[in-house]
Design an enzyme around this catalytic site. Structure first.
Site, PDB file in Angstrom:
ATOM      1  CB  VAL A   2       0.987   3.845   4.787  1.00 22.53           C
ATOM      2  CG1 VAL A   2       1.793   3.893   6.082  1.00 22.53           C
ATOM      3  CG2 VAL A   2       0.028   5.034   4.718  1.00 22.53           C
ATOM      4  CB  CYS A  56      -2.242  11.489   8.145  1.00 23.83           C
ATOM      5  SG  CYS A  56      -3.919  11.245   7.553  1.00 23.83           S
ATOM      6  N   GLY A  65       0.821  -1.223   0.000  1.00 26.06           N
ATOM      7  CA  GLY A  65       0.000   0.000   0.000  1.00 26.06           C
ATOM      8  C   GLY A  65       0.847   1.262   0.000  1.00 26.06           C
ATOM      9  CB  SER A  90      -1.858  10.156  -1.028  1.00 26.82           C
ATOM     10  OG  SER A  90      -1.536  11.088  -0.024  1.00 26.82           O
ATOM     11  CG  HIS A 105      -3.342  15.338   4.766  1.00 28.28           C
ATOM     12  ND1 HIS A 105      -3.616  14.871   3.513  1.00 28.28           N
ATOM     13  CD2 HIS A 105      -3.717  14.354   5.634  1.00 28.28           C
ATOM     14  CE1 HIS A 105      -4.130  13.650   3.604  1.00 28.28           C
ATOM     15  NE2 HIS A 105      -4.188  13.307   4.869  1.00 28.28           N
ATOM     16  CB  SER A 136      -0.207  -7.570  -2.875  1.00 25.44           C
ATOM     17  OG  SER A 136      -1.009  -6.543  -3.403  1.00 25.44           O
TER      18      SER A 136
HETATM   19  N1  LIG Z   1      -2.632   7.068   3.403  1.00 25.90           N
HETATM   20  C1  LIG Z   1      -2.346   7.818   4.452  1.00 25.90           C
HETATM   21  O1  LIG Z   1      -1.975   8.984   4.339  1.00 25.90           O
HETATM   22  C2  LIG Z   1      -2.463   7.239   5.824  1.00 25.90           C
HETATM   23  C3  LIG Z   1      -2.003   8.008   6.902  1.00 25.90           C
HETATM   24  C4  LIG Z   1      -2.094   7.501   8.186  1.00 25.90           C
HETATM   25  C5  LIG Z   1      -2.644   6.262   8.392  1.00 25.90           C
HETATM   26  N2  LIG Z   1      -3.100   5.532   7.328  1.00 25.90           N
HETATM   27  C6  LIG Z   1      -3.648   4.199   7.596  1.00 25.90           C
HETATM   28  O2  LIG Z   1      -2.715   3.243   7.090  1.00 25.90           O
HETATM   29  C7  LIG Z   1      -3.437   2.105   6.590  1.00 25.90           C
HETATM   30  C8  LIG Z   1      -3.047   1.851   5.130  1.00 25.90           C
HETATM   31  O3  LIG Z   1      -3.318   2.986   4.346  1.00 25.90           O
HETATM   32  P1  LIG Z   1      -2.829   3.100   2.818  1.00 25.90           P
HETATM   33  O4  LIG Z   1      -3.142   4.476   2.433  1.00 25.90           O
HETATM   34  O5  LIG Z   1      -1.459   2.586   2.664  1.00 25.90           O
HETATM   35  O6  LIG Z   1      -3.858   2.089   2.082  1.00 25.90           O
HETATM   36  P2  LIG Z   1      -3.667   1.300   0.707  1.00 25.90           P
HETATM   37  O7  LIG Z   1      -2.780   2.015  -0.223  1.00 25.90           O
HETATM   38  O8  LIG Z   1      -5.041   0.965   0.272  1.00 25.90           O
HETATM   39  O9  LIG Z   1      -2.926  -0.070   1.153  1.00 25.90           O
HETATM   40  C9  LIG Z   1      -3.568  -1.018   1.945  1.00 25.90           C
HETATM   41  C10 LIG Z   1      -2.588  -2.127   2.308  1.00 25.90           C
HETATM   42  O10 LIG Z   1      -3.237  -3.026   3.225  1.00 25.90           O
HETATM   43  C11 LIG Z   1      -3.180  -4.353   2.711  1.00 25.90           C
HETATM   44  N3  LIG Z   1      -4.387  -5.086   3.097  1.00 25.90           N
HETATM   45  C12 LIG Z   1      -5.662  -4.744   2.872  1.00 25.90           C
HETATM   46  N4  LIG Z   1      -6.493  -5.700   3.361  1.00 25.90           N
HETATM   47  C13 LIG Z   1      -5.703  -6.653   3.901  1.00 25.90           C
HETATM   48  C14 LIG Z   1      -5.954  -7.896   4.543  1.00 25.90           C
HETATM   49  N5  LIG Z   1      -7.202  -8.363   4.741  1.00 25.90           N
HETATM   50  N6  LIG Z   1      -4.890  -8.626   4.989  1.00 25.90           N
HETATM   51  C15 LIG Z   1      -3.631  -8.186   4.779  1.00 25.90           C
HETATM   52  N7  LIG Z   1      -3.322  -7.017   4.168  1.00 25.90           N
HETATM   53  C16 LIG Z   1      -4.354  -6.262   3.726  1.00 25.90           C
HETATM   54  C17 LIG Z   1      -3.126  -4.182   1.212  1.00 25.90           C
HETATM   55  O11 LIG Z   1      -2.609  -5.359   0.642  1.00 25.90           O
HETATM   56  P3  LIG Z   1      -3.098  -5.844  -0.833  1.00 25.90           P
HETATM   57  O12 LIG Z   1      -2.215  -5.101  -1.809  1.00 25.90           O
HETATM   58  O13 LIG Z   1      -2.829  -7.307  -0.803  1.00 25.90           O
HETATM   59  O14 LIG Z   1      -4.540  -5.496  -0.974  1.00 25.90           O
HETATM   60  C18 LIG Z   1      -2.169  -2.996   1.111  1.00 25.90           C
HETATM   61  O15 LIG Z   1      -0.845  -3.435   1.292  1.00 25.90           O
HETATM   62  C19 LIG Z   1      -4.907   2.399   6.844  1.00 25.90           C
HETATM   63  O16 LIG Z   1      -5.260   1.871   8.107  1.00 25.90           O
HETATM   64  C20 LIG Z   1      -4.957   3.899   6.879  1.00 25.90           C
HETATM   65  O17 LIG Z   1      -6.055   4.388   7.611  1.00 25.90           O
HETATM   66  C21 LIG Z   1      -3.014   5.993   6.054  1.00 25.90           C
END
Ligand SMILES: NC(=O)c1ccc[n+]([C@@H]2O[C@H](COP(=O)([O-])OP(=O)(O)OC[C@H]3O[C@@H](n4cnc5c(N)ncnc54)[C@H](OP(=O)(O)O)[C@@H]3O)[C@@H](O)[C@H]2O)c1
Length: 312
Positions: A12, A123, A10, A153, A220, A38
């Site tokens: 992050v 974030c 993902g 993002s 942000h 993945s």
């Molecule tokens: N984006 C931000 O700015 C940000 C900031 C702070 C916190 N966060 C938090 O960080 C987390 C990830 O955010 P992201 O933006 O990186 O999301 P993302 O790009 O959608 O990535 C999600 C990741 O989680 C994995 N995943 C999803 N379902 C899963 C499952 N059932 N078992 C194992 N792995 C699984 C996905 O793997 P696959 O590729 O296999 O689907 C992927 O590696 C979330 O909790 C989000 O709230 C995000």
């Protein structure tokens, strides 16, 4: 030091891997964990191709630090398993943030050497707390009224792909992030309010937040009006911000950085810092940061670095 990154494919997770590449204390290749979707995907780490594995209940045997970034449900399921296997879990989801037994950490503000689960804040909360903490120390923070402008993002890889498929005439600002709550707010706003109180150890802090999603690729922004117990002095405010690690501040009232300008940088940038003409105890400011770095991956890896340093 064996590290696992759950959510490695993902936005992050990939940013965490980039941060880990730069850490001198990472002396073994990290274990990359994802869902079945993945599994088998290859990701470059320090010029070596690492393969993603589907997470399972045995994934955390032999892991010292597990960085979680795969959503709240995945954290709720696997964090206790990882802790039982002996790992320290640094969790990016909101699953444990308001649990009174779990530290919610910004290393520059409330460092920890704790074991078990450590929560990485929301974030937007991180960049807002980084700007408010030095000002609180100087003038005594009473209230913060915040409007966030959060990039796509922040909603993950799928949201960036959705933005790519839109035409410019469809771009808009959406005053809603997360699920509705009974008081008229949305969950993202509730996170900012309650996480700020917890991180700053100010349970009575008067905080309001309007969280919006804007058609910005990454980074942000937050517009903040902060009210203090004491009369503010702009020069002292600039000095306090400039001295605080991880924070940069524009010298003039008219200067600022944009979210795009701080993308790929670790700093929280404060600009448009000016006195509030209606209240001698209040300041107005503009705060930007890379949500994937200080808002997520960098903060989490900094926590991991402190754990390693403390020898936990
Ligand atoms: N984006 C931000 O700015 C940000 C900031 C702070 C916190 N966060 C938090 O960080 C987390 C990830 O955010 P992201 O933006 O990186 O999301 P993302 O790009 O959608 O990535 C999600 C990741 O989680 C994995 N995943 C999803 N379902 C899963 C499952 N059932 N078992 C194992 N792995 C699984 C996905 O793997 P696959 O590729 O296999 O689907 C992927 O590696 C979330 O909790 C989000 O709230 C995000």
């Amino acid at each position: 030091m064996k590290i696992a990154v759950l959510g490695a494919s993902g936005l992050v997770g990939r940013a965490m891997l980039s941060q880990l590449e730069q850490c001198c204390w990472v002396d073994e290749l990290p274990l990359l964990l994802t869902s079945n979707r993945s599994a088998g995907t290859k990701i470059d780490f320090n010029n070596q191709e690492l393969v993603c594995h589907a997470v399972n209940e045995d994934s955390f045997d032999d892991i010292d630090i597990a960085l979680f970034s795969a959503g709240g449900d995945v954290s709720k399921k696997y964090a206790p398993i990882a802790v039982n296997a002996g790992a320290v879990v640094i969790d990016n989801s909101s699953a444990f943030r308001m649990d009174s037994t779990v530290p919610l950490v910004i290393p520059e503000i409330n460092p920890t050497a704790s074991k078990g689960i450590i929560a990485n804040p929301n974030c937007s909360t991180i960049q807002i707390a980084m700007a408010l903490m030095p000002l609180h120390k100087e003038f005594g923070l009473l209230e913060a009224h915040i409007t966030t402008m959060q990039s796509v993002s922040g909603a993950g890889l799928a949201a960036q792909q959705e933005l790519e498929n839109k035409s410019v005439t469809e771009l808009d600002i959406i005053p809603k992030i997360g699920a509705p709550l009974s008081d008229g707010s949305f969950t993202e706003e509730d996170k900012v309010v309650n996480e700020l109180r917890k991180i700053m150890s100010l349970p009575e802090l008067g905080v309001t937040c309007l969280a919006t999603r804007v058609p910005v690729w990454n980074g942000h922004s937050a517009a903040i009006r902060a009210v203090f117990a004491n009369e503010v002095d702009r020069e002292k405010a600039v000095k306090a911000l400039a001295m605080f690690p991880g924070v940069g501040v524009a010298k003039s009232e008219h200067d600022f950085k944009t979210a795009t300008e701080v993308t790929s940088k670790g700093e929280v940038a404060v600009g448009r810092l000016r006195l509030d003409s209606t209240n001698k105890n209040a300041l107005l400011m503009w705060v930007v940061a890379d949500n994937l770095l200080k808002g997520a991956a960098l903060n989490a890896v900094q926590i991991a670095g402190q754990i390693v340093e403390s020898g936990s």
